[in-house]
Motif scaffolding. Structure first.
Motif, PDB file in Angstrom:
ATOM      1  N   HIS A   1      35.516  36.144  47.594  1.00 12.00           N
ATOM      2  CA  HIS A   1      35.933  37.537  47.787  1.00 12.00           C
ATOM      3  C   HIS A   1      36.910  37.574  48.953  1.00 12.00           C
TER       4      HIS A   1
ATOM      5  N   LYS B   1      36.625  24.781  34.990  1.00 10.14           N
ATOM      6  CA  LYS B   1      35.608  25.459  35.820  1.00 10.14           C
ATOM      7  C   LYS B   1      35.674  25.058  37.289  1.00 10.14           C
TER       8      LYS B   1
ATOM      9  N   PRO C   1      38.967  32.554  31.988  1.00  9.61           N
ATOM     10  CA  PRO C   1      37.849  31.825  31.372  1.00  9.61           C
ATOM     11  C   PRO C   1      38.264  30.503  30.716  1.00  9.61           C
TER      12      PRO C   1
ATOM     13  N   PHE D   1      34.537  43.080  37.690  1.00  9.21           N
ATOM     14  CA  PHE D   1      34.269  42.010  36.728  1.00  9.21           C
ATOM     15  C   PHE D   1      32.770  41.803  36.570  1.00  9.21           C
ATOM     16  N   ALA D   2      32.043  41.798  37.686  1.00  7.77           N
ATOM     17  CA  ALA D   2      30.596  41.569  37.642  1.00  7.77           C
ATOM     18  C   ALA D   2      29.889  42.659  36.847  1.00  7.77           C
TER      19      ALA D   2
ATOM     20  N   ALA E   1      36.348  41.917  42.124  1.00  9.96           N
ATOM     21  CA  ALA E   1      35.210  41.079  41.744  1.00  9.96           C
ATOM     22  C   ALA E   1      34.038  41.926  41.264  1.00  9.96           C
ATOM     23  N   ASN E   2      33.792  43.039  41.922  1.00  9.04           N
ATOM     24  CA  ASN E   2      32.701  43.930  41.537  1.00  9.04           C
ATOM     25  C   ASN E   2      32.922  44.491  40.134  1.00  9.04           C
TER      26      ASN E   2
ATOM     27  N   SER F   1      35.256  39.065  31.439  1.00  5.83           N
ATOM     28  CA  SER F   1      34.718  39.324  32.780  1.00  5.83           C
ATOM     29  C   SER F   1      34.622  38.006  33.529  1.00  5.83           C
ATOM     30  N   PRO F   2      35.727  37.588  34.141  1.00  3.62           N
ATOM     31  CA  PRO F   2      35.720  36.289  34.822  1.00  3.62           C
ATOM     32  C   PRO F   2      34.826  36.276  36.046  1.00  3.62           C
ATOM     33  N   HIS F   3      34.362  35.099  36.381  1.00 11.87           N
ATOM     34  CA  HIS F   3      33.573  34.908  37.596  1.00 11.87           C
ATOM     35  C   HIS F   3      34.524  34.717  38.769  1.00 11.87           C
ATOM     36  N   ILE F   4      34.274  35.408  39.868  1.00  7.05           N
ATOM     37  CA  ILE F   4      35.079  35.270  41.080  1.00  7.05           C
ATOM     38  C   ILE F   4      34.255  34.477  42.101  1.00  7.05           C
ATOM     39  N   ASP F   5      34.819  33.372  42.571  1.00 10.93           N
ATOM     40  CA  ASP F   5      34.121  32.496  43.510  1.00 10.93           C
ATOM     41  C   ASP F   5      34.244  32.960  44.963  1.00 10.93           C
TER      42      ASP F   5
END
Length: 166
Positions: free
Chosen positions: A114, A75, A71, A89-90, A86-87, A108-112
C-alpha cells in the motif's frame, strides 16, 4: 529518457504503460486491460526485456484499463497501489474500478504494497516519490522522479494538460 520507456495503449483501449529500469529494479507503471497481456509482453521484447525481468508494478489508480492484466503476471512480481485503490480491489468493487465497462467478470487483483503519499520507491539511480492525487478517482497517485523532472500521472493529467475527470 535513459531507462524509461513508453508502451503506448492500444487503439482498442487500455492505457499507456511505462517501463522504468533502474540499476537494481525494473518496474512497470500500470499494465492495461486483461487482453493487453500479450501486447505488453511483445512490447517488452521490442525494448530488450521480458516479463520475467519485471520486479514490481506500480498502479496509478484502480480503473480496470490500468490494472486488468495484473492477474496474468507472474505471481512473484510485487504490486503496489494506494490503500484506497487496494481497498476497492479487496472489496470486489466493480462499479468504482469500472470492471463492467471493459470486461465481463470480476477482476480484483491482489495488492502487495500500500503506497502512502510521500513514499519513495528506490530503483537504484532512480527514485520515484508517490504523490497522492485524488480527483480522477479516490485511489489515484502520481510518481515523480525529481532528478530527471519526470512525472508519471496515470489519468490525473491527460496529454495537453487536461485534468482527467476532475
Amino acid at each position: 529518457d535513459d531507462g524509461i520507456f513508453l508502451i503506448p495503449g492500444r487503439p482498442t483501449g487500455g492505457c499507456n504503460v511505462f517501463v522504468v529500469k533502474g540499476q537494481h529494479k525494473t518496474i512497470l507503471i500500470d499494465v492495461g486491460l486483461p487482453d493487453d497481456y500479450h501486447y505488453l509482453c511483445s512490447s517488452l521484447t521490442q525494448i530488450g526485456l521480458c516479463i520475467d525481468e519485471i520486479d514490481m508494478v506500480l498502479i496509478t489508480h484502480e480503473h480496470i484499463d490500468h490494472v486488468g492484466c495484473l492477474p496474468q503476471l507472474p505471481k512473484r512480481i510485487v504490486v503496489a497501489a494506494h490503500e484506497r485503490a487496494a481497498n476497492k480491489f479487496a472489496l470486489g468493487d466493480q462499479f468504482t474500478t469500472m470492471g463492467g465497462d471493459f470486461v465481463r467478470g470480476a477482476v480484483s487483483p491482489h495488492i502487495d504494497v500500500h503506497l502512502a503519499d510521500g513514499a519513495v520507491i528506490d530503483l537504484g539511480g532512480l527514485q520515484l516519490r508517490v504523490i497522492y492525487s485524488p480527483g480522477h478517482c479516490s485511489g489515484a497517485v502520481c510518481f515523480y522522479e525529481a532528478r530527471r523532472g519526470i512525472l508519471f500521472t496515470g489519468d490525473t493529467v491527460y496529454a495537453g494538460g487536461i485534468l482527467g475527470g476532475i
